[in-house]
Design a protein around this motif. Structure first.
Motif, short mmCIF file in Angstrom:
data_model
loop_
_atom_site.label_atom_id
_atom_site.label_comp_id
_atom_site.label_asym_id
_atom_site.label_seq_id
_atom_site.Cartn_x
_atom_site.Cartn_y
_atom_site.Cartn_z
N GLN A 69 0.78 -1.23 0.00
CA GLN A 69 0.00 0.00 0.00
C GLN A 69 0.82 1.28 0.00
O GLN A 69 0.37 2.30 -0.52
CB GLN A 69 -1.01 0.00 1.14
CG GLN A 69 -0.43 -0.01 2.52
CD GLN A 69 -1.55 -0.11 3.55
OE1 GLN A 69 -2.53 0.61 3.46
NE2 GLN A 69 -1.37 -0.99 4.51
N ASN A 70 2.03 1.26 0.52
CA ASN A 70 2.87 2.46 0.52
C ASN A 70 3.47 2.77 -0.84
O ASN A 70 4.05 3.84 -1.04
CB ASN A 70 3.98 2.34 1.57
CG ASN A 70 3.42 2.32 2.97
OD1 ASN A 70 2.41 2.95 3.25
ND2 ASN A 70 4.07 1.58 3.85
N ASN A 71 3.36 1.83 -1.76
CA ASN A 71 3.92 2.00 -3.11
C ASN A 71 2.86 1.89 -4.20
O ASN A 71 3.19 1.64 -5.36
CB ASN A 71 5.00 0.94 -3.36
CG ASN A 71 6.18 1.12 -2.44
OD1 ASN A 71 6.73 2.21 -2.33
ND2 ASN A 71 6.56 0.07 -1.76
N ILE A 72 1.61 2.06 -3.84
CA ILE A 72 0.50 1.91 -4.78
C ILE A 72 -0.06 3.28 -5.13
O ILE A 72 -0.29 4.12 -4.27
CB ILE A 72 -0.63 1.05 -4.17
CG1 ILE A 72 -0.12 -0.36 -3.86
CG2 ILE A 72 -1.85 1.01 -5.08
CD1 ILE A 72 0.19 -1.21 -5.04
N TYR A 131 -0.21 -0.40 -10.97
CA TYR A 131 -0.33 0.30 -9.69
C TYR A 131 0.96 0.48 -8.91
O TYR A 131 1.06 1.38 -8.09
CB TYR A 131 -1.35 -0.41 -8.79
CG TYR A 131 -2.70 -0.43 -9.40
CD1 TYR A 131 -3.52 0.71 -9.36
CD2 TYR A 131 -3.17 -1.53 -10.07
CE1 TYR A 131 -4.75 0.73 -9.96
CE2 TYR A 131 -4.42 -1.52 -10.69
CZ TYR A 131 -5.19 -0.39 -10.62
OH TYR A 131 -6.42 -0.37 -11.22
N TYR A 132 1.95 -0.36 -9.10
CA TYR A 132 3.14 -0.32 -8.25
C TYR A 132 4.02 0.85 -8.62
O TYR A 132 4.46 0.99 -9.76
CB TYR A 132 3.91 -1.63 -8.35
CG TYR A 132 4.96 -1.77 -7.28
CD1 TYR A 132 4.59 -2.05 -5.97
CD2 TYR A 132 6.31 -1.61 -7.57
CE1 TYR A 132 5.55 -2.18 -4.98
CE2 TYR A 132 7.25 -1.74 -6.59
CZ TYR A 132 6.86 -2.01 -5.29
OH TYR A 132 7.81 -2.13 -4.29
N ASP A 133 4.28 1.71 -7.64
CA ASP A 133 5.09 2.92 -7.82
C ASP A 133 6.46 2.81 -7.17
O ASP A 133 7.22 3.75 -7.20
CB ASP A 133 4.36 4.13 -7.20
CG ASP A 133 3.90 5.11 -8.24
OD1 ASP A 133 4.16 4.92 -9.42
OD2 ASP A 133 3.27 6.10 -7.83
#
Length: 135
Positions: A69-72, A131-133
């Motif tokens: 969730q911290n990278n989405i 989604y992955y940032d």
């Protein structure tokens, strides 16, 4: 030459109705999903100028979102408990697109008109691509 009457679309999306409940946001700490008895969908990003990423959540995908969730980067993130939908009528080329409202509908139930991309995520690999940032 054939002449076509009516609406013609070159879009790679489908529109359908979903009767369900908004059970929360994908990253809500108190979101508790019962995959053994219910079906869930996640409204994701608008992709490829076609429609929303309409994700049928399973336990593995849900876990992936929570762990990352911290990278989405997600536009919507609404999780819907699906009570009934007519999604298959569009994908199966069925012309009966009616959707009967169930008897004894519960409070908080609503109807969504979903415009879903045919490229909607179906695997963790696809989720990572959209989604992955993170690194």
């Amino acid at each position: 030459m054939k002449i076509r009457n009516g609406y013609v679309s070159n879009s790679s999306s489908s529109s359908f109705l979903v009767i369900g409940k908004n059970v929360g946001y994908i990253f809500d700490e108190d979101l508790n999903l019962d995959f053994s008895n219910k079906k869930y969908a996640l409204l994701g990003n608008y992709i490829f100028s076609e429609g929303n990423d309409y994700i049928h959540l399973d336990p593995e995908m849900y876990k992936w979102f929570k762990e990352n969730q911290n990278n989405i980067n997600i536009d919507d993130g609404t999780v819907i408990e699906i009570i009934k939908d007519n999604e298959n009528s569009f994908y199966d080329n069925c012309y009966d697109d009616s959707l009967q409202i169930p008897d004894n509908i519960e409070k908080g139930t609503r109807v969504w008109n979903i415009n879903a991309s045919e490229h909607s995520s179906r695997t963790i690999k696809q989720l990572k691509e959209i989604y992955y940032d993170g690194e």
